[in-house]
Motif scaffolding. Structure first.
Motif, short mmCIF file in Angstrom:
data_model
loop_
_atom_site.label_atom_id
_atom_site.label_comp_id
_atom_site.label_asym_id
_atom_site.label_seq_id
_atom_site.Cartn_x
_atom_site.Cartn_y
_atom_site.Cartn_z
N ALA A 254 -0.99 -7.61 11.24
CA ALA A 254 -1.18 -6.38 10.91
C ALA A 254 -1.56 -6.42 9.52
O ALA A 254 -0.31 -7.59 8.90
CB ALA A 254 -0.14 -5.53 11.68
N SER A 255 -1.96 -5.01 8.83
CA SER A 255 -1.41 -5.88 7.65
C SER A 255 -0.78 -4.17 6.51
O SER A 255 -0.25 -3.25 8.06
CB SER A 255 -2.91 -5.02 6.87
N PRO A 256 0.13 -4.18 4.93
CA PRO A 256 0.12 -3.26 5.27
C PRO A 256 -0.52 -2.07 5.24
O PRO A 256 0.14 -1.13 4.88
CB PRO A 256 0.80 -3.80 2.94
N LEU A 257 -1.90 -2.25 4.73
CA LEU A 257 -2.45 -1.24 4.85
C LEU A 257 -1.99 0.48 6.16
O LEU A 257 -2.12 0.99 6.16
CB LEU A 257 -3.75 -1.62 5.04
N GLU A 258 -2.67 -0.96 6.89
CA GLU A 258 -2.41 -0.59 9.01
C GLU A 258 -1.27 -0.32 8.78
O GLU A 258 -0.52 0.74 9.51
CB GLU A 258 -2.70 -2.07 9.73
N ASN B 259 -3.53 -9.02 -0.83
CA ASN B 259 -2.06 -9.19 0.61
C ASN B 259 -2.68 -7.62 1.24
O ASN B 259 -1.67 -7.52 2.23
CB ASN B 259 -1.29 -9.55 0.10
N ALA B 260 -2.85 -6.59 0.01
CA ALA B 260 -2.55 -5.94 1.24
C ALA B 260 -3.46 -5.17 2.42
O ALA B 260 -3.06 -4.19 2.80
CB ALA B 260 -2.92 -4.12 0.10
N THR B 261 -4.46 -5.80 2.37
CA THR B 261 -5.00 -5.87 3.82
C THR B 261 -5.42 -6.26 4.46
O THR B 261 -5.85 -6.48 5.87
CB THR B 261 -6.98 -5.24 3.19
N ILE C 199 0.70 -1.64 -0.13
CA ILE C 199 0.21 0.23 0.36
C ILE C 199 0.66 1.09 0.01
O ILE C 199 2.37 1.66 0.30
CB ILE C 199 -0.44 0.08 1.13
N SER C 200 0.79 2.35 -1.13
CA SER C 200 1.23 3.50 -0.78
C SER C 200 0.33 4.36 -0.44
O SER C 200 -0.77 4.98 -1.46
CB SER C 200 2.32 3.56 -2.36
#
Length: 761
Positions: free
Chosen positions: A513-517, A393-395, A368-369
Motif C-alpha cells: 500500500a502507499s501513503p496515498l492509498e 515515496n508518497a505514491t 500525503i495530506s
C-alpha cells in the motif's frame, strides 16, 4: 348455385381483394422492396461515395510542415492559490541519423509495432476502419496504426481521438509513404516518439534508461525501448508495479520472438538474451525538491482522466499531457506544503548521517495530506529530493501497511454484523484472547501470529487490542468476519485489493500500500463512510480546452455509524495506545481531537502513522530501501537508535512527523460522531457486563479485563498501559462526569470461545 358460380358472384360484388393489393401487403411486396439488386446497388453506391470522399480528401489534404519540437509547449503548474509551482517544457530530444542506430535495434521497433512495415503502403486500412468505428462508438482505445501512421500522428498531427484526425492521418500517411523512404520514416518515428522519463527520441531514451548513446544500444536494450512505447510510465522498471514489470517483460519477449519469426535474430542469440534492467532515473531539470513529485502525480492523474474520458491508451495519454502547453492548478496548499516539508526535516532527515551510520542511507519517508471533506490533496512529501530519489515515496505501493490495516478489519466486522466463533456480535467491547501465538480458530489453514515482543495480553476488549495493536486478536477477528469480506470492505474503502489472497496472514497488513492509498482509506472513515479518492488537480486547461476532473468524494461505501465507530476506537490509539507519546503528549496538541493508527512491518522495513482530525487526514510512511539495489531493508538502528531496544516503529518518527505537521495547520474542530462505542464515547459510571451462556462461564466483570503489561519502550507498538489523568482526557464534545472514574470502564461482551479457552478444531 355451384361453387364456381358463387366465386364469380363474389368477384363481381367486389368482395374479393385485388391480387396486386394482397401481394403488396404480404411477403412478396417486401421481397420486391429489398431485392438483391437493390441491396447490391446501395452497397456499391456507398462504396463509390466513400471512394469519392477519400479521393477528394487525398486531393485536398496536403502533407503539413511538421515540427514536433516546436509544437511542444511548457506545462505550467500552480499551487491552489495561483502561485506558480513549476514550469516544465524544455524538451529532452536529440535527433540522430538512422545510421547511428544499430540495424538490429532498428528492427526491434518494427518487430514491436509493424512487422509488415517494409512491405505495406504505410497504412492499415482494416485497423484504421476499426479504430474509427470504435471512436464513433466511444471505444477509442483500440488502434491498429502502422509505424508510418504513428509517425504522422507524432510529427504532423496530434493525439486527438476523432474521426477527422484519423482520416487525415490515413491520407497523410499514404502520401508520406510515397514521398519518403522507409528509412526516413523509421528514423522520424523513433526520433519523435515519447519514451517516458521526459525523453523524446531514441537518443534521449538511451541516455535516460541505459546512460549510453543510441549507437551503443544492444538488441536487448533496443527491445526494451521499443516495448516502452506501448506504455512508458507503466513499463518504466524504476517505478513499475509488479504487474507492470511482468507486462514490460512480456512485451520485451514479444519483440524478440517476433524478430526470430521474421528472420532478423537467430534463435541461439534469442535464447541467450537476458532482460536488460534499466539504470536508475534522474530527475528532470527544474523539478528539484518536492516539485518533481507534485508534477509527477498531477501528470498521472490527468493522464488517467484522459484515458477514461477520451479513450486514449496510456501511451497516447502521456504524449497528450507531457509538455503540451497545459496549465494545471493543483489542490496543494502552499502553506501546508511548506509545513509538511519542515516537519519531515525537523523530525527525521536532519537526524540522518549516512557517513556515520550506513543504515541512515536506507531511510526513505513519504507522506500525503488530504482534506476529507472534499478529497483535495493539500500537501505531499515524496522524498528528500526528486533529483536524488526519482521514485515518489508518497505514491509507492510496495511496502506493507502493517497494523494500519487493523481498522479495516474492525470496519468489516461492523459492516457485516459479524460474530465471533462463539456467536457473539463483534464490536468495540467484545472480549478476545490476546495470547501471543494463539492458534486462530476456524481458519482453513494453520495461523498463530506472535504479538510484538511475543507479549501475552490475556482477555482484552477490541478497543484495548486496537490501542495496543494486538496481532492475535485481529487475526482471529479477520477469520471470524471472513477474509473475503474483509478484503471486500477494504476495497470499498479505497485499498487496491485486486489479486490479494484472502488468507489470515493479510490481517497483519502484508499486502502492499502507499501513503496515498492509506490516506484515502482513512479519509473515507473520517468522512463518515463516504468514499474519498484523493485528487491533486484542481483544474487542467489547455488553450481553449479544459478537462473535467472527477469528484473526489463519492457515495456511501460503509454506514456512517460503522465509520464513526472505527474513528471512535482509533482515538484510543492516540490517548492510551501506541501513539500516545508522540501525539497525545505533544505540547502542540492543545486539546485537538485525534484518531489514528500506527503500523510497523516485519523486521522494521516500514513504519507508519496514519492519523486524522475532522478536517485533515495525513498518512506518513518511513521505508527502508537499500540505495544500491533498491530492495527493501531494515530500518533498525537508523538515526543512532540502538538496535533491539530503540527500534523504528510507527509510534516514533512517523507519528512525530504527523504531529509536528498537523498541529500547526489543523483547525481544532471536534469530531461529530454518530456512535455509542469506542474510546471517544464517555464510559458509563456504573458499568454492566453482558454474560452469555457458555460451556465455561465467564466471570462477571466490573471493569476492563485486566492485562499484564509488556516492558516499556519509547516509542513502541506495544507500550506500557497508562490511563491519562482526567485533566489530559479530551472531552470529545460530550458532557463529562464531575468526578470521572480512575479506570475507564466499558460494557463488555465476552466470547466464551475466545476468553482463555481456545476452541478445539
Amino acid at each position: 348455385m355451384g361453387r364456381a358460380e358463387e366465386r364469380r358472384a363474389h368477384q363481381r360484388g367486389g368482395r374479393r381483394a385485388a391480387p396486386g393489393r394482397r401481394s403488396q401487403a404480404g411477403p412478396g411486396g417486401i421481397r420486391r422492396l429489398f431485392t438483391w439488386k437493390k441491396i447490391l446497388g446501395t452497397f456499391l453506391g456507398l462504396c463509390l461515395l466513400g471512394m469519392g470522399t477519400f479521393i477528394v480528401l487525398y486531393l485536398v489534404v496536403d502533407v503539413p510542415k511538421g515540427n514536433a519540437a516546436a509544437q511542444r509547449q511548457s506545462n505550467v503548474y500552480k499551487f491552489s492559490d495561483g502561485t506558480v509551482l513549476a514550469r516544465k517544457g524544455d524538451v529532452n530530444r536529440e535527433i540522430v541519423d538512422l545510421s547511428k542506430v544499430p540495424k538490429k535495434v532498428q528492427l526491434t521497433f518494427v518487430a514491436a509495432e509493424n512487422k509488415s512495415f517494409y512491405k505495406d503502403a504505410g497504412v492499415d486500412f482494416k485497423g484504421t476502419a476499426r479504430a474509427m468505428v470504435n471512436t464513433l462508438a466511444g471505444r477509442g482505445r483500440q488502434g491498429g496504426s502502422t509505424i508510418t501512421q504513428q509517425y504522422v500522428k507524432n510529427y504532423y498531427l496530434n493525439q486527438d481521438q476523432t474521426v477527422t484526425r484519423k482520416l487525415k492521418e490515413l491520407v497523410i500517411a499514404l502520401k508520406v509513404d510515397r514521398q519518403q523512404s522507409k528509412d526516413d520514416i523509421l528514423a522520424g518515428y523513433i526520433n519523435t516518439s515519447y519514451y517516458g522519463r521526459g525523453a523524446y527520441g531514441i537518443q534521449a531514451a538511451a541516455q535516460a534508461y541505459y546512460h549510453v548513446d543510441a549507437q551503443d544500444l544492444t538488441v536487448e536494450q533496443g527491445a526494451y525501448l521499443a516495448a516502452l512505447l506501448q506504455a512508458p510510465s507503466q513499463y518504466d522498471w524504476a517505478v513499475a508495479s509488479d504487474t507492470g514489470k511482468q507486462m514490460a517483460k512480456a512485451r520485451w519477449n514479444y519483440v524478440l520472438n517476433n524478430m526470430v519469426k521474421e528472420g532478423w535474430l537467430s534463435k541461439s542469440k534469442r535464447d541467450a538474451a537476458k532482460f536488460p534492467v534499466p539504470k536508475a532515473p534522474k530527475g528532470a531539470p527544474g523539478l528539484e525538491g518536492q516539485k518533481g513529485y507534485l508534477v509527477q502525480l498531477a501528470n498521472q492523474q490527468l493522464e488517467h482522466q484522459l484515458m477514461r474520458q477520451e479513450g486514449l491508451t496510456q501511451s497516447q495519454a502521456e504524449t497528450a499531457v507531457v509538455d503540451q502547453g497545459w496549465t494545471i492548478t493543483l489542490n496543494v496548499d502552499r502553506k501546508k506544503q511548506a509545513q509538511l516539508e519542515k516537519a519531515v526535516k525537523a523530525q527525521l532527515t536532519s537526524k540522518l548521517d549516512p557517513k556515520r551510520r550506513a543504515v541512515d542511507a536506507h531511510v526513505q519517508a513519504g507522506a500525503i495530506s488530504v482534506d476529507p471533506r472534499d478529497g483535495r490533496i493539500v500537501a505531499l512529501y515524496g522524498g528528500q529530493d526528486y533529483y536524488k530519489h526519482y521514485y515518489s515515496n508518497a505514491t509507492r505501493p510496495d511496502y506493507q501497511p502493517a497494523s494500519t490495516f487493523k481498522p479495516l478489519i474492525l470496519a468489516s466486522a461492523l459492516e457485516n454484523n459479524a460474530t465471533t466463533q462463539g456467536g457473539q456480535p463483534i464490536n468495540a467491547n467484545t472480549v478476545y484472547d490476546g495470547k501471543s501465538r494463539r492458534p486462530v480458530q476456524g481458519s482453513p489453514i494453520g495461523f498463530a501470529p506472535p504479538n510484538e515482543d511475543d507479549h501475552d495480553y490475556g482477555r482484552i476488549s477490541v478497543q484495548t487490542a486496537m490501542n495496543k495493536s494486538v496481532n492475535s486478536v485481529f487475526a482471529q477477528m479477520g477469520v471470524d468476519v471472513g477474509m473475503k469480506n474483509v478484503l471486500n470492505v477494504a476495497g470499498h474503502l479505497g485499498m487496491d485489493t485486486k489479486g490479494v489472497a484472502p488468507v489470515p496472514a493479510q490481517t497483519l497488513g502484508t499486502m502492499g500500500a502507499s501513503p496515498l492509498e492509506m490516506a484515502g482509506v482513512y479519509a473515507t472513515l473520517d468522512n463518515h463512510g463516504k468514499k474519498v479518492t484523493p485528487s491533486i488537480i484542481k483544474s487542467a486547461e489547455k488553450r481553449d480546452r479544459s478537462i473535467d476532473m472527477p469528484d473526489p468524494v463519492g457515495g456511501q461505501v460503509i454506514s456512517r455509524t460503522d465509520a464513526d465507530t472505527v474513528t471512535s476506537v482509533l482515538t484510543g490509539v492516540v490517548n492510551d495506545g501506541t501513539a500516545r507519546t508522540s501525539v497525545r503528549d505533544n505540547p502542540l496538541r492543545d486539546g485537538q481531537q485525534v484518531a489514528g493508527k500506527t503500523g510497523t512491518s516485519d523486521e522494521d522495513r516500514s513504519a507508519w502513522f496514519t492519523g486524522y482530525t475532522p478536517d485533515l487526514v495525513t498518512s506518513v510512511g518511513m521505508f527502508g530501501e537499500d540505495p544500491g539495489t533498491h530492495h527493501h531493508s531494515s530500518l533498525r538502528g537508523a538515526t543512532g537508535l540502538i538496535p533491539g531496544s530503540g527500534r523504528i516503529n510507527g509510534g516514533g518518527y512517523p507519528a512525530q512527523i504527523w504531529a509536528a505537521y498537523t498541529f500547526g495547520v489543523t483547525s481544532g474542530a471536534p469530531f461529530d460522531l454518530n456512535t455509542t462505542q469506542g474510546a471517544a464515547v464517555q464510559p458509563t459510571e456504573t458499568p454492566t457486563v453482558t454474560q452469555t451462556p457458555s460451556e465455561t462461564p465467564s466471570e462477571t466483570q466490573s471493569s476492563e479485563p485486566p492485562t499484564s503489561e509488556p516492558p516499556s519502550q519509547s516509542p513502541s507498538e506495544s507500550p506500557s498501559t497508562s490511563t491519562p489523568p482526567p485533566s489530559q482526557s479530551p472531552t470529545w464534545g460530550r458532557p463529562q462526569p464531575t468526578t470521572p472514574p480512575s479506570t475507564p470502564t466499558y460494557n463488555v461482551t465476552e466470547d466464551p470461545l475466545n476468553s482463555g479457552h481456545p476452541r478445539r478444531p
